[in-house]
Design a protein around this motif. Sequence first.
Motif, PDB file in Angstrom:
ATOM      1  N   PRO A  99      18.482  28.171  67.721  1.00 24.28           N
ATOM      2  CA  PRO A  99      17.653  26.954  67.444  1.00 24.28           C
ATOM      3  C   PRO A  99      18.095  26.209  66.684  1.00 24.28           C
ATOM      4  O   PRO A  99      19.186  26.130  66.185  1.00 24.28           O
ATOM      5  N   PRO A 100      17.571  25.002  66.570  1.00 25.28           N
ATOM      6  CA  PRO A 100      17.418  23.805  65.887  1.00 25.28           C
ATOM      7  C   PRO A 100      18.643  24.205  64.143  1.00 25.28           C
ATOM      8  O   PRO A 100      18.124  24.664  63.762  1.00 25.28           O
ATOM      9  N   GLY A 101      19.285  23.113  64.194  1.00 27.44           N
ATOM     10  CA  GLY A 101      20.233  23.062  62.769  1.00 27.44           C
ATOM     11  C   GLY A 101      21.431  22.552  62.867  1.00 27.44           C
ATOM     12  O   GLY A 101      21.593  22.066  64.335  1.00 27.44           O
ATOM     13  N   PRO A 102      22.265  22.829  61.771  1.00 25.33           N
ATOM     14  CA  PRO A 102      23.814  21.964  61.820  1.00 25.33           C
ATOM     15  C   PRO A 102      25.138  23.380  62.685  1.00 25.33           C
ATOM     16  O   PRO A 102      24.632  24.587  63.291  1.00 25.33           O
ATOM     17  N   ARG A 103      25.853  22.185  63.726  1.00 25.57           N
ATOM     18  CA  ARG A 103      26.364  22.548  64.789  1.00 25.57           C
ATOM     19  C   ARG A 103      28.203  22.563  64.177  1.00 25.57           C
ATOM     20  O   ARG A 103      27.844  21.290  63.719  1.00 25.57           O
ATOM     21  N   GLU A 104      28.535  23.069  64.110  1.00 28.18           N
ATOM     22  CA  GLU A 104      30.143  23.014  63.505  1.00 28.18           C
ATOM     23  C   GLU A 104      31.661  22.739  64.777  1.00 28.18           C
ATOM     24  O   GLU A 104      31.552  23.985  65.113  1.00 28.18           O
ATOM     25  N   GLY A 105      32.141  21.977  64.725  1.00 24.32           N
ATOM     26  CA  GLY A 105      32.443  21.381  66.470  1.00 24.32           C
ATOM     27  C   GLY A 105      33.817  21.157  65.871  1.00 24.32           C
ATOM     28  O   GLY A 105      34.154  20.910  64.922  1.00 24.32           O
ATOM     29  N   SER A 106      34.487  20.684  66.627  1.00 23.63           N
ATOM     30  CA  SER A 106      35.978  19.736  66.896  1.00 23.63           C
ATOM     31  C   SER A 106      34.923  17.966  66.418  1.00 23.63           C
ATOM     32  O   SER A 106      36.308  17.609  66.092  1.00 23.63           O
ATOM     33  N   MET A 107      34.049  17.696  67.090  1.00 24.82           N
ATOM     34  CA  MET A 107      33.502  16.526  66.222  1.00 24.82           C
ATOM     35  C   MET A 107      32.823  16.570  64.759  1.00 24.82           C
ATOM     36  O   MET A 107      32.426  15.459  64.602  1.00 24.82           O
ATOM     37  N   GLY A 108      33.461  17.591  64.035  1.00 27.80           N
ATOM     38  CA  GLY A 108      32.564  17.580  62.934  1.00 27.80           C
ATOM     39  C   GLY A 108      31.137  18.624  63.115  1.00 27.80           C
ATOM     40  O   GLY A 108      30.580  19.080  63.990  1.00 27.80           O
ATOM     41  N   VAL A 109      30.308  18.208  62.101  1.00 27.34           N
ATOM     42  CA  VAL A 109      28.978  18.885  62.121  1.00 27.34           C
ATOM     43  C   VAL A 109      27.726  17.537  62.484  1.00 27.34           C
ATOM     44  O   VAL A 109      28.170  17.045  61.815  1.00 27.34           O
ATOM     45  N   MET A 110      26.947  18.069  63.135  1.00 25.50           N
ATOM     46  CA  MET A 110      25.948  17.735  63.970  1.00 25.50           C
ATOM     47  C   MET A 110      24.372  18.501  63.215  1.00 25.50           C
ATOM     48  O   MET A 110      25.350  19.595  63.498  1.00 25.50           O
ATOM     49  N   HIS A 111      24.064  17.813  63.380  1.00 22.70           N
ATOM     50  CA  HIS A 111      22.370  18.960  64.049  1.00 22.70           C
ATOM     51  C   HIS A 111      22.006  18.492  65.159  1.00 22.70           C
ATOM     52  O   HIS A 111      21.759  16.887  65.250  1.00 22.70           O
ATOM     53  N   LEU A 112      21.391  19.165  65.725  1.00 23.28           N
ATOM     54  CA  LEU A 112      20.884  19.339  67.036  1.00 23.28           C
ATOM     55  C   LEU A 112      19.573  20.230  67.297  1.00 23.28           C
ATOM     56  O   LEU A 112      19.460  21.348  66.685  1.00 23.28           O
ATOM     57  N   SER A 113      19.083  20.172  68.228  1.00 25.13           N
ATOM     58  CA  SER A 113      18.452  20.909  68.626  1.00 25.13           C
ATOM     59  C   SER A 113      18.163  20.383  70.368  1.00 25.13           C
ATOM     60  O   SER A 113      18.117  19.583  70.262  1.00 25.13           O
ATOM     61  N   TYR A 114      17.541  21.972  71.316  1.00 27.83           N
ATOM     62  CA  TYR A 114      17.002  21.065  72.081  1.00 27.83           C
ATOM     63  C   TYR A 114      16.315  22.266  72.952  1.00 27.83           C
ATOM     64  O   TYR A 114      16.178  22.948  72.461  1.00 27.83           O
ATOM     65  N   PHE A 115      15.810  20.865  73.692  1.00 28.55           N
ATOM     66  CA  PHE A 115      14.969  21.840  74.876  1.00 28.55           C
ATOM     67  C   PHE A 115      14.570  21.189  75.713  1.00 28.55           C
ATOM     68  O   PHE A 115      15.032  20.072  76.607  1.00 28.55           O
ATOM     69  N   THR A 116      13.284  21.908  76.702  1.00 22.74           N
ATOM     70  CA  THR A 116      13.679  20.962  78.268  1.00 22.74           C
ATOM     71  C   THR A 116      11.748  20.322  78.280  1.00 22.74           C
ATOM     72  O   THR A 116      10.723  20.509  76.958  1.00 22.74           O
ATOM     73  N   ASP A 117      11.931  19.065  78.707  1.00 24.62           N
ATOM     74  CA  ASP A 117      10.243  18.552  78.811  1.00 24.62           C
ATOM     75  C   ASP A 117       9.617  18.857  79.843  1.00 24.62           C
ATOM     76  O   ASP A 117      10.061  20.374  81.051  1.00 24.62           O
ATOM     77  N   PRO A 118       8.140  19.143  80.146  1.00 26.42           N
ATOM     78  CA  PRO A 118       7.458  19.758  81.255  1.00 26.42           C
ATOM     79  C   PRO A 118       7.742  20.369  82.524  1.00 26.42           C
ATOM     80  O   PRO A 118       7.546  20.760  83.816  1.00 26.42           O
ATOM     81  N   ASP A 119       9.077  18.875  83.289  1.00 24.13           N
ATOM     82  CA  ASP A 119       9.754  18.839  84.389  1.00 24.13           C
ATOM     83  C   ASP A 119      10.729  19.433  84.485  1.00 24.13           C
ATOM     84  O   ASP A 119      12.253  20.201  85.698  1.00 24.13           O
ATOM     85  N   GLY A 120      11.344  20.058  83.442  1.00 23.19           N
ATOM     86  CA  GLY A 120      12.706  20.602  83.009  1.00 23.19           C
ATOM     87  C   GLY A 120      13.867  19.950  82.620  1.00 23.19           C
ATOM     88  O   GLY A 120      15.056  20.466  82.960  1.00 23.19           O
ATOM     89  N   HIS A 121      13.615  18.838  82.594  1.00 24.44           N
ATOM     90  CA  HIS A 121      15.301  18.193  81.680  1.00 24.44           C
ATOM     91  C   HIS A 121      15.107  18.179  80.540  1.00 24.44           C
ATOM     92  O   HIS A 121      14.685  18.235  79.767  1.00 24.44           O
ATOM     93  N   LYS A 122      16.761  18.612  80.338  1.00 25.02           N
ATOM     94  CA  LYS A 122      17.212  18.483  78.900  1.00 25.02           C
ATOM     95  C   LYS A 122      17.440  17.795  78.010  1.00 25.02           C
ATOM     96  O   LYS A 122      18.224  17.104  78.315  1.00 25.02           O
ATOM     97  N   ILE A 123      16.665  17.899  76.689  1.00 28.76           N
ATOM     98  CA  ILE A 123      16.426  16.708  75.993  1.00 28.76           C
ATOM     99  C   ILE A 123      17.019  17.481  74.797  1.00 28.76           C
ATOM    100  O   ILE A 123      16.889  19.168  74.241  1.00 28.76           O
ATOM    101  N   CYS A 124      17.737  16.616  74.021  1.00 29.56           N
ATOM    102  CA  CYS A 124      18.305  16.830  72.702  1.00 29.56           C
ATOM    103  C   CYS A 124      18.048  16.102  71.253  1.00 29.56           C
ATOM    104  O   CYS A 124      18.094  14.731  71.849  1.00 29.56           O
TER     105      CYS A 124
END
Length: 130
Positions: A99-124
């Motif tokens: 689900p959309p929200g913060p992610r802690e990783g080696s690059m620090g905290v980032m707020h992310l969401s991921y979805f695909t468009d109607p043709d299936g392209h991955k968008i962030c």
Amino acid sequence: MLNHVMIGCTDVEKTKKFYNAVLGVLGAGEPFEHVNDTGQTRLFWNHNGDTFSVSQPINGEPVTTANGSTIGFKCDSPEQVVELHDVAVANGGTSIEDPPGPREGSMGVMHLSYFTDPDGHKICGIHRPG
């Protein structure tokens, strides 16, 4: 470094409706519409010096998505990351990954969401605090 990103679309009107809603969250207006010399319709959204575009495939083949590729849109806040995702899903996109929200990783905290468009392209949607 980049001038524009262009992806393929199957249904121009459906794709236009989807990206008008999604990119409207970021402040983009209506796209410039162009029909090229061989008859394919292309849409160009210009915002803050960047261009995102979609096109019916020029080679006449079906639209495909690239495995491993993601198009990331900068968001101004964590709330805008969530809004981008929710507007995408409400307009025919599909939520993927966590689900959309913060992610802690080696690059620090980032707020992310991921979805695909109607043709299936991955968008962030991405927001990097500070």
